[in-house]
Write a protein that holds these residues in place. Structure first.
Motif, PDB file in Angstrom:
ATOM      1  N   VAL A  33       0.827  -1.204   0.000  1.00  0.00           N
ATOM      2  CA  VAL A  33       0.000   0.000   0.000  1.00  0.00           C
ATOM      3  C   VAL A  33       0.863   1.257   0.000  1.00  0.00           C
ATOM      4  CG1 VAL A  33      -1.764   1.280   1.284  1.00  0.00           C
ATOM      5  CG2 VAL A  33      -1.841  -1.223   1.210  1.00  0.00           C
ATOM      6  N   LEU A  34       1.901   1.272   0.819  1.00  0.00           N
ATOM      7  CA  LEU A  34       2.750   2.458   0.928  1.00  0.00           C
ATOM      8  C   LEU A  34       4.199   2.034   1.048  1.00  0.00           C
ATOM      9  CD1 LEU A  34       2.809   5.569   1.218  1.00  0.00           C
ATOM     10  CD2 LEU A  34       2.723   5.239   3.690  1.00  0.00           C
ATOM     11  N   ALA A  35       5.030   2.431   0.068  1.00  0.00           N
ATOM     12  CA  ALA A  35       6.450   2.090   0.096  1.00  0.00           C
ATOM     13  C   ALA A  35       7.155   2.883   1.198  1.00  0.00           C
ATOM     14  CB  ALA A  35       7.082   2.391  -1.263  1.00  0.00           C
ATOM     15  N   SER A  36       8.238   2.330   1.701  1.00  0.00           N
ATOM     16  CA  SER A  36       9.000   2.991   2.768  1.00  0.00           C
ATOM     17  C   SER A  36       9.829   4.132   2.184  1.00  0.00           C
ATOM     18  CB  SER A  36       9.907   1.977   3.452  1.00  0.00           C
ATOM     19  OG  SER A  36      10.925   1.563   2.549  1.00  0.00           O
ATOM     20  N   PRO A  37      10.229   5.104   3.015  1.00  0.00           N
ATOM     21  CA  PRO A  37      11.089   6.190   2.522  1.00  0.00           C
ATOM     22  C   PRO A  37      12.384   5.661   1.892  1.00  0.00           C
ATOM     23  CG  PRO A  37      10.201   6.744   4.670  1.00  0.00           C
ATOM     24  CD  PRO A  37       9.815   5.328   4.415  1.00  0.00           C
ATOM     25  N   LYS A  38      12.954   4.593   2.477  1.00  0.00           N
ATOM     26  CA  LYS A  38      14.201   4.029   1.941  1.00  0.00           C
ATOM     27  C   LYS A  38      13.996   3.492   0.527  1.00  0.00           C
ATOM     28  CE  LYS A  38      17.577   0.362   2.807  1.00  0.00           C
ATOM     29  NZ  LYS A  38      17.928  -0.774   3.697  1.00  0.00           N
ATOM     30  N   ASN A  39      12.909   2.747   0.323  1.00  0.00           N
ATOM     31  CA  ASN A  39      12.646   2.173  -1.003  1.00  0.00           C
ATOM     32  C   ASN A  39      12.337   3.259  -2.035  1.00  0.00           C
ATOM     33  OD1 ASN A  39      13.050  -0.408  -0.069  1.00  0.00           O
ATOM     34  ND2 ASN A  39      10.875  -0.802   0.319  1.00  0.00           N
ATOM     35  N   VAL A  40      11.652   4.343  -1.593  1.00  0.00           N
ATOM     36  CA  VAL A  40      11.343   5.436  -2.513  1.00  0.00           C
ATOM     37  C   VAL A  40      12.618   6.168  -2.925  1.00  0.00           C
ATOM     38  CG1 VAL A  40      10.166   7.653  -2.730  1.00  0.00           C
ATOM     39  CG2 VAL A  40       8.997   5.718  -1.670  1.00  0.00           C
ATOM     40  N   CYS A  41      13.524   6.344  -1.954  1.00  0.00           N
ATOM     41  CA  CYS A  41      14.801   6.992  -2.297  1.00  0.00           C
ATOM     42  C   CYS A  41      15.593   6.137  -3.284  1.00  0.00           C
ATOM     43  CB  CYS A  41      15.623   7.229  -1.028  1.00  0.00           C
ATOM     44  SG  CYS A  41      14.964   8.520   0.040  1.00  0.00           S
ATOM     45  N   ALA A  42      15.574   4.816  -3.070  1.00  0.00           N
ATOM     46  CA  ALA A  42      16.286   3.910  -3.993  1.00  0.00           C
ATOM     47  C   ALA A  42      15.640   3.956  -5.384  1.00  0.00           C
ATOM     48  CB  ALA A  42      16.254   2.489  -3.434  1.00  0.00           C
ATOM     49  N   ALA A  43      14.301   3.985  -5.422  1.00  0.00           N
ATOM     50  CA  ALA A  43      13.610   4.062  -6.716  1.00  0.00           C
ATOM     51  C   ALA A  43      13.891   5.384  -7.413  1.00  0.00           C
ATOM     52  CB  ALA A  43      12.103   3.881  -6.502  1.00  0.00           C
ATOM     53  N   LEU A  44      13.975   6.463  -6.620  1.00  0.00           N
ATOM     54  CA  LEU A  44      14.272   7.774  -7.205  1.00  0.00           C
ATOM     55  C   LEU A  44      15.668   7.801  -7.827  1.00  0.00           C
ATOM     56  CD1 LEU A  44      13.464  10.712  -7.657  1.00  0.00           C
ATOM     57  CD2 LEU A  44      14.358  11.232  -5.375  1.00  0.00           C
ATOM     58  N   ALA A 210       3.668   2.890 -13.619  1.00  0.00           N
ATOM     59  CA  ALA A 210       3.932   2.485 -12.236  1.00  0.00           C
ATOM     60  C   ALA A 210       2.647   2.030 -11.548  1.00  0.00           C
ATOM     61  CB  ALA A 210       4.573   3.647 -11.472  1.00  0.00           C
ATOM     62  N   ILE A 211       1.536   2.725 -11.839  1.00  0.00           N
ATOM     63  CA  ILE A 211       0.245   2.327 -11.253  1.00  0.00           C
ATOM     64  C   ILE A 211      -0.169   0.949 -11.777  1.00  0.00           C
ATOM     65  CG2 ILE A 211      -2.218   2.882 -11.181  1.00  0.00           C
ATOM     66  CD1 ILE A 211      -1.449   5.836 -11.223  1.00  0.00           C
ATOM     67  N   ALA A 212      -0.012   0.739 -13.088  1.00  0.00           N
ATOM     68  CA  ALA A 212      -0.410  -0.534 -13.686  1.00  0.00           C
ATOM     69  C   ALA A 212       0.404  -1.698 -13.138  1.00  0.00           C
ATOM     70  CB  ALA A 212      -0.270  -0.450 -15.207  1.00  0.00           C
ATOM     71  N   MET A 213       1.682  -1.453 -12.818  1.00  0.00           N
ATOM     72  CA  MET A 213       2.559  -2.497 -12.291  1.00  0.00           C
ATOM     73  C   MET A 213       2.543  -2.551 -10.765  1.00  0.00           C
ATOM     74  SD  MET A 213       5.764  -1.892 -14.869  1.00  0.00           S
ATOM     75  CE  MET A 213       6.713  -3.273 -14.216  1.00  0.00           C
ATOM     76  N   ASN A 214       1.717  -1.700 -10.132  1.00  0.00           N
ATOM     77  CA  ASN A 214       1.643  -1.607  -8.668  1.00  0.00           C
ATOM     78  C   ASN A 214       3.026  -1.361  -8.058  1.00  0.00           C
ATOM     79  OD1 ASN A 214       0.216  -1.531  -6.261  1.00  0.00           O
ATOM     80  ND2 ASN A 214       0.520  -3.714  -5.852  1.00  0.00           N
ATOM     81  N   ASP A 215       3.825  -0.546  -8.752  1.00  0.00           N
ATOM     82  CA  ASP A 215       5.167  -0.191  -8.274  1.00  0.00           C
ATOM     83  C   ASP A 215       5.056   1.088  -7.443  1.00  0.00           C
ATOM     84  OD1 ASP A 215       7.802   0.352  -7.861  1.00  0.00           O
ATOM     85  OD2 ASP A 215       8.403   0.260  -9.961  1.00  0.00           O
ATOM     86  N   MET A 216       4.721   0.925  -6.167  1.00  0.00           N
ATOM     87  CA  MET A 216       4.475   2.083  -5.313  1.00  0.00           C
ATOM     88  C   MET A 216       5.723   2.938  -5.113  1.00  0.00           C
ATOM     89  SD  MET A 216       1.357   2.263  -4.620  1.00  0.00           S
ATOM     90  CE  MET A 216       1.492   3.505  -3.371  1.00  0.00           C
ATOM     91  N   ALA A 217       6.888   2.302  -5.045  1.00  0.00           N
ATOM     92  CA  ALA A 217       8.123   3.059  -4.818  1.00  0.00           C
ATOM     93  C   ALA A 217       8.398   4.012  -5.980  1.00  0.00           C
ATOM     94  CB  ALA A 217       9.293   2.098  -4.620  1.00  0.00           C
ATOM     95  N   THR A 218       8.287   3.509  -7.218  1.00  0.00           N
ATOM     96  CA  THR A 218       8.513   4.369  -8.386  1.00  0.00           C
ATOM     97  C   THR A 218       7.430   5.425  -8.502  1.00  0.00           C
ATOM     98  OG1 THR A 218       9.580   2.539  -9.554  1.00  0.00           O
ATOM     99  CG2 THR A 218       8.798   4.370 -10.889  1.00  0.00           C
ATOM    100  N   THR A 223       6.178  11.122  -8.098  1.00  0.00           N
ATOM    101  CA  THR A 223       5.317  12.151  -7.508  1.00  0.00           C
ATOM    102  C   THR A 223       6.140  13.189  -6.751  1.00  0.00           C
ATOM    103  OG1 THR A 223       3.529  10.531  -7.258  1.00  0.00           O
ATOM    104  CG2 THR A 223       3.372  12.535  -5.951  1.00  0.00           C
ATOM    105  N   PHE A 224       7.095  12.731  -5.949  1.00  0.00           N
ATOM    106  CA  PHE A 224       7.943  13.670  -5.209  1.00  0.00           C
ATOM    107  C   PHE A 224       8.815  14.495  -6.152  1.00  0.00           C
ATOM    108  CE2 PHE A 224       7.207  10.896  -1.447  1.00  0.00           C
ATOM    109  CZ  PHE A 224       6.691  11.884  -0.626  1.00  0.00           C
ATOM    110  N   LEU A 225       9.246  13.867  -7.239  1.00  0.00           N
ATOM    111  CA  LEU A 225      10.070  14.592  -8.210  1.00  0.00           C
ATOM    112  C   LEU A 225       9.269  15.732  -8.849  1.00  0.00           C
ATOM    113  CD1 LEU A 225      12.938  14.387  -9.395  1.00  0.00           C
ATOM    114  CD2 LEU A 225      11.966  13.054 -11.265  1.00  0.00           C
ATOM    115  N   LEU A 226       8.033  15.438  -9.248  1.00  0.00           N
ATOM    116  CA  LEU A 226       7.169  16.477  -9.832  1.00  0.00           C
ATOM    117  C   LEU A 226       6.832  17.543  -8.800  1.00  0.00           C
ATOM    118  CD1 LEU A 226       4.798  14.219 -11.953  1.00  0.00           C
ATOM    119  CD2 LEU A 226       6.365  15.948 -12.820  1.00  0.00           C
ATOM    120  N   PHE A 227       6.610  17.123  -7.560  1.00  0.00           N
ATOM    121  CA  PHE A 227       6.308  18.069  -6.482  1.00  0.00           C
ATOM    122  C   PHE A 227       7.488  19.029  -6.284  1.00  0.00           C
ATOM    123  CE2 PHE A 227       6.011  18.910  -1.790  1.00  0.00           C
ATOM    124  CZ  PHE A 227       4.889  19.710  -1.856  1.00  0.00           C
ATOM    125  N   ALA A 228       8.690  18.486  -6.252  1.00  0.00           N
ATOM    126  CA  ALA A 228       9.875  19.331  -6.072  1.00  0.00           C
ATOM    127  C   ALA A 228      10.057  20.276  -7.260  1.00  0.00           C
ATOM    128  CB  ALA A 228      11.112  18.442  -5.903  1.00  0.00           C
TER     129      ALA A 228
END
Length: 255
Positions: A33-44, A210-218, A223-228
């Motif tokens: 449901v929600l990727a961890s901050p560590k996994n999101v940083c790795a995906a980024l 990413a939504i279709a593949m349920n890749d929450m980290a990516t 999303t954070f990249l666009l937000f920044a």
């Protein structure tokens, strides 16, 4: 200097609390449901180092640049005309407001049939989002301008072009500059939505993948990249606008 350090400390504290809450929600809801901050940083990091990402980012930036320019130029021109012509403004304002309240995604099939699948459709959808609010803000700015300015222009026998450039535009410049930030943000929203629904390239296209593949980290990384990116551009526009307004007011004060 002390106030800046305090401000930076407040931002750091808010960011730290946000990370703690995020990690807690990750543990509570699960990785699906929600990727961890560590996994999101790795995906980024993985996304930014992937060569294909920059091709998609370039496609989005090209569409955004074209949509923003068309939205701002068209919205300002239309807003000035409707602001000067009071009767036309009174007729078209409720139409524009009603049209803006309409969910734009319902018009996307029509845009695809008109412009086809590609850059032009994304640009058109971005303009559809950005032009109307810029037009409405500019029109209201012109309406609030003292009508004595226009009477003075007629006394001086200025042409419509001279009146617009030398009387109207300087008088409503702060309003127009404020509408620039709103127009940019909404054009970005329109371009991304256009890419999400029907596109072969762009950051919106990557988000849908990413939504279709349920890749929450990516998904969260994008999303954070666009937000920044949106925060940075809005900050840059605000900085330039404040510099222009301050300089203009300073010149006016110095006579």
């Amino acid at each position: 200097m002390t106030s800046r350090l305090t401000y930076a400390g407040d931002i750091f504290a808010v960011g730290l609390v946000g990370l703690v809450i995020w990690q807690g929600l990750h543990w509570a809801l699960g990785a699906g449901v929600l990727a961890s901050p560590k996994n999101v940083c790795a995906a980024l990091a993985e996304t930014l180092t992937h060569a294909g990402f920059w091709e998609h980012a370039s496609a989005t930036l090209r569409a955004l640049a074209a949509a923003s320019v068309l939205s701002l130029l068209g919205g300002i021109l239309l807003g000035v005309l409707l602001g000067i012509a009071l009767t036309a403004g009174a007729v078209f304002e409720p139409i524009l407001v009603s049209f803006y309240a309409l969910p734009k995604v319902t018009l996307y099939p029509l845009i695809l049939l008109t412009f086809g699948l590609g850059l032009s459709a994304k640009v058109a959808f971005g303009v559809l989002h950005g032009l109307i609010p810029v037009c409405l803000m500019t029109m209201n700015g012109v309406r609030q301008m003292p009508r004595a300015y226009l009477r003075s222009a007629r006394v001086l026998q200025l042409t419509p072009m001279q009146t617009t450039l030398h009387i109207v535009m300087p008088a409503v410049l702060p309003t127009i500059l404020s509408s620039v930030r709103l127009g940019f943000s909404l054009s970005l929203l329109g371009v991304l939505i256009g890419e999400m629904f029907a596109a072969k390239a762009g950051l919106g296209f990557l988000i849908m993948n990413a939504i279709a593949m349920n890749d929450m980290a990516t998904l969260l990384a994008l999303t954070f990249l666009l937000f920044a990116f949106a925060i940075f551009v809005n900050w840059a526009l605000g900085f330039m606008i404040n510099r222009i307004i301050v300089r203009r007011l300073g010149d006016a004060a110095n006579g």
